[in-house]
Design a protein around this motif. Sequence first.
Motif, mmCIF file in Angstrom:
data_model
loop_
_atom_site.group_PDB
_atom_site.id
_atom_site.type_symbol
_atom_site.label_atom_id
_atom_site.label_comp_id
_atom_site.label_asym_id
_atom_site.label_seq_id
_atom_site.Cartn_x
_atom_site.Cartn_y
_atom_site.Cartn_z
ATOM 1 N N LEU A 112 0.866 -1.188 0.000
ATOM 2 C CA LEU A 112 0.000 0.000 0.000
ATOM 3 C C LEU A 112 0.896 1.229 0.000
ATOM 4 C CD1 LEU A 112 -2.460 -1.154 2.818
ATOM 5 C CD2 LEU A 112 -2.982 -0.973 0.374
ATOM 6 N N GLY A 113 0.509 2.249 -0.757
ATOM 7 C CA GLY A 113 1.371 3.432 -0.854
ATOM 8 C C GLY A 113 2.611 3.114 -1.668
ATOM 9 N N GLY A 148 -0.992 -0.864 -4.276
ATOM 10 C CA GLY A 148 -2.075 0.103 -4.113
ATOM 11 C C GLY A 148 -1.541 1.494 -3.865
ATOM 12 N N ALA A 149 -2.292 2.487 -4.306
ATOM 13 C CA ALA A 149 -1.953 3.893 -4.032
ATOM 14 C C ALA A 149 -3.250 4.697 -4.114
ATOM 15 C CB ALA A 149 -0.889 4.386 -5.018
ATOM 16 N N SER A 150 -3.150 6.003 -4.311
ATOM 17 C CA SER A 150 -4.360 6.831 -4.339
ATOM 18 C C SER A 150 -5.092 6.657 -5.665
ATOM 19 C CB SER A 150 -3.982 8.301 -4.148
ATOM 20 O OG SER A 150 -3.471 8.806 -5.368
ATOM 21 N N SER A 151 -6.255 7.298 -5.768
ATOM 22 C CA SER A 151 -7.026 7.219 -7.021
ATOM 23 C C SER A 151 -6.285 7.913 -8.162
ATOM 24 C CB SER A 151 -8.420 7.818 -6.827
ATOM 25 O OG SER A 151 -8.286 9.095 -6.267
ATOM 26 N N ARG A 152 -5.315 8.757 -7.825
ATOM 27 C CA ARG A 152 -4.501 9.393 -8.881
ATOM 28 C C ARG A 152 -3.661 8.349 -9.628
ATOM 29 N NH1 ARG A 152 -4.230 12.625 -4.403
ATOM 30 N NH2 ARG A 152 -2.441 11.509 -3.549
ATOM 31 N N SER A 153 -3.281 7.293 -8.910
ATOM 32 C CA SER A 153 -2.398 6.261 -9.485
ATOM 33 C C SER A 153 -3.161 5.005 -9.893
ATOM 34 C CB SER A 153 -1.347 5.848 -8.452
ATOM 35 O OG SER A 153 -0.675 6.962 -7.937
ATOM 36 N N ALA A 154 -4.303 4.755 -9.266
ATOM 37 C CA ALA A 154 -5.023 3.489 -9.504
ATOM 38 C C ALA A 154 -5.424 3.345 -10.973
ATOM 39 C CB ALA A 154 -6.254 3.424 -8.608
ATOM 40 N N GLY A 155 -5.318 2.124 -11.471
ATOM 41 C CA GLY A 155 -5.683 1.830 -12.856
ATOM 42 C C GLY A 155 -4.524 2.005 -13.827
ATOM 43 N N ARG A 156 -3.394 2.496 -13.343
ATOM 44 C CA ARG A 156 -2.233 2.703 -14.236
ATOM 45 C C ARG A 156 -1.180 1.629 -13.979
ATOM 46 N NH1 ARG A 156 -0.688 8.814 -13.017
ATOM 47 N NH2 ARG A 156 0.374 8.744 -15.025
ATOM 48 N N ARG A 157 -0.347 1.357 -15.018
ATOM 49 C CA ARG A 157 0.814 0.478 -14.817
ATOM 50 C C ARG A 157 1.727 1.155 -13.796
ATOM 51 N NH1 ARG A 157 3.949 1.240 -18.876
ATOM 52 N NH2 ARG A 157 5.256 -0.617 -18.736
ATOM 53 N N ASP A 161 -2.402 10.320 6.732
ATOM 54 C CA ASP A 161 -3.758 10.901 6.693
ATOM 55 C C ASP A 161 -4.789 9.871 6.227
ATOM 56 O OD1 ASP A 161 -2.807 13.292 7.526
ATOM 57 O OD2 ASP A 161 -2.887 14.281 5.564
ATOM 58 N N TYR A 162 -4.340 8.855 5.493
ATOM 59 C CA TYR A 162 -5.272 7.862 4.932
ATOM 60 C C TYR A 162 -5.034 6.460 5.495
ATOM 61 C CZ TYR A 162 -5.519 11.858 1.908
ATOM 62 O OH TYR A 162 -5.642 13.151 1.469
ATOM 63 N N ALA A 163 -3.865 6.247 6.091
ATOM 64 C CA ALA A 163 -3.501 4.895 6.544
ATOM 65 C C ALA A 163 -4.477 4.348 7.579
ATOM 66 C CB ALA A 163 -2.083 4.907 7.124
ATOM 67 N N GLY A 164 -4.943 5.204 8.494
ATOM 68 C CA GLY A 164 -5.773 4.729 9.605
ATOM 69 C C GLY A 164 -6.985 3.949 9.129
ATOM 70 N N GLU A 165 -7.783 4.561 8.283
ATOM 71 C CA GLU A 165 -9.025 3.942 7.824
ATOM 72 C C GLU A 165 -8.733 2.730 6.931
ATOM 73 O OE1 GLU A 165 -12.687 3.049 7.890
ATOM 74 O OE2 GLU A 165 -11.864 4.604 9.195
ATOM 75 N N ILE A 166 -7.792 2.886 6.011
ATOM 76 C CA ILE A 166 -7.511 1.801 5.048
ATOM 77 C C ILE A 166 -6.961 0.572 5.778
ATOM 78 C CG2 ILE A 166 -6.063 1.114 3.074
ATOM 79 C CD1 ILE A 166 -6.229 4.073 2.120
ATOM 80 N N GLU A 167 -5.995 0.792 6.665
ATOM 81 C CA GLU A 167 -5.394 -0.359 7.371
ATOM 82 C C GLU A 167 -6.425 -1.054 8.263
ATOM 83 O OE1 GLU A 167 -1.920 1.286 9.233
ATOM 84 O OE2 GLU A 167 -0.881 1.569 7.329
ATOM 85 N N ASN A 192 4.125 1.261 8.112
ATOM 86 C CA ASN A 192 5.069 2.338 8.435
ATOM 87 C C ASN A 192 4.384 3.557 9.020
ATOM 88 O OD1 ASN A 192 8.014 2.058 7.407
ATOM 89 N ND2 ASN A 192 6.740 0.953 5.960
ATOM 90 N N ALA A 193 3.087 3.600 8.931
ATOM 91 C CA ALA A 193 2.380 4.816 9.353
ATOM 92 C C ALA A 193 2.267 4.877 10.876
ATOM 93 C CB ALA A 193 1.008 4.862 8.702
#
Length: 363
Positions: free
Chosen positions: A8-9, A34-43, A86-92, A105-106
């Motif tokens: 993740l990240g 995995g990463a943010s929606s800015r990166s998702a769906g890309r190689r 800022d996002y790790a808490g909910e996702i993890e 690492n968060a």
Amino acid sequence: MVKKAGVLGATGSVGQRFILLLSEHPDFEIQALGASSRSAGRRYEDAVTWKQTSLLPESAKNILVSECSAAAFAGCDIVFSGLDADYAGEIEKQFVEAGLAVVSNAKNYRRNVDVPLIVPIVNPEHVSVVEKKLTDAQAKGEKKPGYIICISNCSTAGLVAPLKPLVEKFGPIDMLTTTTLQAISGAGFSPGIPGIDILDNIVPYISGEEDKMEWETKKILGGFSADGSEFVPLTHEQMKVSAQCNRVAVSDGHTECISLKFANRPPPSLEQVKQCLRDYVCDAAKLGCHSAPKQTIHVLEQADRPQPRLDRDRDAGYGVSVGRIREDPVLDFKMVVLSHNTIIGAAGAGILIAEILLAKKLI
Ligand SMILES: NC(=O)C1=CN([C@@H]2O[C@H](COP(=O)(O)OP(=O)(O)OC[C@H]3O[C@@H](n4cnc5c(N)ncnc54)[C@H](OP(=O)(O)O)[C@@H]3O)[C@@H](O)[C@H]2O)C=CC1
Ligand SMILES: N[C@@H](CC(=O)OP(=O)(O)O)C(=O)O
């Protein structure tokens, strides 16, 4: 059997280091990124702005980056997280609820009483709390629960490395002060530190860092509750820690100037302190873990070492260098510690924790 790993990240400073370490690892293969929606769906090659001095591994280039949903990581034996806090808490949390093993690492869960906070060359025995959770669930016939293990703050990792063998051999440390000189990779890549702020400069402030060093050190060197299910950090009375943190124009490698006083009088001799550090063999090495440093602590005798560019890659970044060990006219001893912030301070620590879990058959 090779274990399936998720990251993740994966596009960040720590995430890129995970990609490098996993791409050459004999026991793990990358299953999901995995990463943010800015990166998702890309190689991966298209999503990442690669900033490592080693080339992006061929094997990672074509992996499709996904959103950080537990479903996309369902087949993973272990998930490493280098997520923005800022996002790790909910996702993890969602990943743990889905039954996944997360090594993060968060900072979000480091202070939870039942979450191990581990520097693998220092306190791998703290995985026992997770081991207990797994065996309790098995005894009740429940399905294997998800869990999280936190990796410490990167500066804290360098600090506790020499403290562990010293405390083991000479008893408690009554008080210590540390002043850090931290690399810019520690500030991450999104957006990272602007050149204009760090070139020809030192920034004497890193948000939250001093409190993290002062608090995390006490949990890492602390103990357990009577039933072994919770952690009991040292109190301020048991060990006083004071940290001052600075950002300097170094790419990788955190340097720390430490002064310390032992509780027991008289303190050990200078030569006893040096020998104790030289002799220290971390448990990960005793377990035969693939990435464990051959020499956990490198005691350097040259007057002008350690230096980040020259010493950060000792034992492939898993070893810690300690130099300028000398008597202190105020406390007992002072020394300079150097550790690789994205290897033993972050991604490498995650990999070594996973190797310890593997050696203990927990994954
Ligand atoms: N750098 C270091 O030395 C150390 C860092 N840490 C900790 O590790 C973590 C990562 O740090 P670092 O690599 O430096 O940070 P970076 O800023 O370099 O990377 C952050 C990562 O999080 C992803 N991300 C950002 N927003 C979201 C979102 N909304 N959903 C999912 N993913 C998202 C980014 O993806 P995208 O590229 O798509 O934006 C990127 O992959 C942090 O919690 C940090 O505190 C701990 C110890 C040391
Ligand atoms: N704060 C560290 C890196 C880091 O992100 O630490 P933490 O995971 O404790 O927030 C540094 O700036 O070098």
